[in-house]
Design a protein around this motif. Structure first.
Motif: not given
Length: 285
Positions: A101-128
């Motif tokens: 999230c910090i990196a996304a905010e720092d790069l706001e002048d370059v472009g848009k980054v959406y950061v999603i908290d996957g609330k999981g680990l390993s391949q749980s986040t891969s499904i998203l």
């Protein structure tokens, strides 16, 4: 296909390499520290991690991806005119999400980054990631995709069964007495990701293979409703024949369309140890 969207995640999402290449998913690795040496998640094989622990009782420790590493991941895509959707490991177990999230905010002048908290680990986040890519292929906007994925997060069904507690005990993730007692009783706990943090509510006895398939049966009780598009199996050095049997069961009995099997990375292996076995899918509303 919406060509202006780029998906990224951590290597610790344990997405198979062929899928990373085929679906053009960008990744960044957590830091791994072992015996005064520095590695990236994925540099060490699970067999190497196990052998080092078996021989010298040394286990890897891990640290989150730095803000700078996230900036290095995001910047080339942003400069190419893409919108980045990053699916992060659970904020409940790592500071990766916050750093992204910090990196996304720092790069706001370059472009848009959406950061999603996957609330999981390993391949749980891969499904998203897979579901998001499917929506991008339908031509949906980044805003619509992010909204849909955030609604999916609470429906992620994510757990592991741990068949040997030595790694958890040595790494300080459970008390020595608790680990010793569980091992003496041949107990194999199921670790759930409830709301993004770990909890235990079931324990299994007996042979590892019997425990795996009892765990699978418990994951899909009679009448359970779930999204049959994707199911993922993550494991630490589990026998190939058992994995094939489990994948076949998920296809034939539980009717999943895509069964994705992959080793856990160093980050998960350093806690779950040899024999860890997890199944991840999306429950229906």
């Amino acid at each position: 296909m919406n060509p202006n969207i780029q998906f990224t995640t951590e290597v610790s999402s344990d997405i198979p390499k062929d899928i990373l290449a085929e679906r053009n998913i960008g990744t960044v690795a957590l830091q791994v520290h072992l015996e005064d040496k520095e590695y990236k998640d994925g540099d060490l094989s699970n067999q190497e991690v196990y052998d080092i622990f078996h021989d010298r009782k040394a286990l890897p420790s891990t640290s989150a991806v730095s803000v700078g590493d996230y900036q290095d991941l995001f910047r080339p895509y942003l400069e190419a005119g893409k919108t980045v959707i990053h699916v992060a490991l659970s904020s409940g177990i790592s500071s990766t999400y916050q750093n992204a999230c910090i990196a996304a905010e720092d790069l706001e002048d370059v472009g848009k980054v959406y950061v999603i908290d996957g609330k999981g680990l390993s391949q749980s986040t891969s499904i998203l990631v897979y579901k998001g890519l499917d929506m991008a292929e339908e031509g949906r906007s980044a805003e619509d995709i992010v909204s849909a994925l955030e609604e999916m997060v609470p429906r992620l069904n994510s757990s592991f069964i741990i068949t040997n507690l030595e790694f958890l005990k040595h790494g300080g993730r459970c008390s020595t007495l608790a680990a010793l007692g569980a091992n003496l009783l041949k107990l194999k706990p199921m670790i759930n990701m409830d709301g993004g943090s770990m909890s235990t509510d079931k324990k299994y006895r007996g042979k590892d293979e019997d425990a795996y398939f009892q765990y699978l049966e418990d994951r899909f009780p009679e009448g359970a409703k779930y999204d049959r598009q994707y199911v993922c199996i993550s494991h630490g050095l589990v026998d190939e024949a058992i994995l094939d049997k489990a994948a076949s069961l998920l296809k034939k009995k539980y009717k999943f369309e895509n069964v994705i099997v992959n080793d856990v990375g160093t980050v998960i292996m350093s806690h779950g140890g040899k024999g860890c076995f997890g199944v991840f899918f999306l429950s229906e509303e």
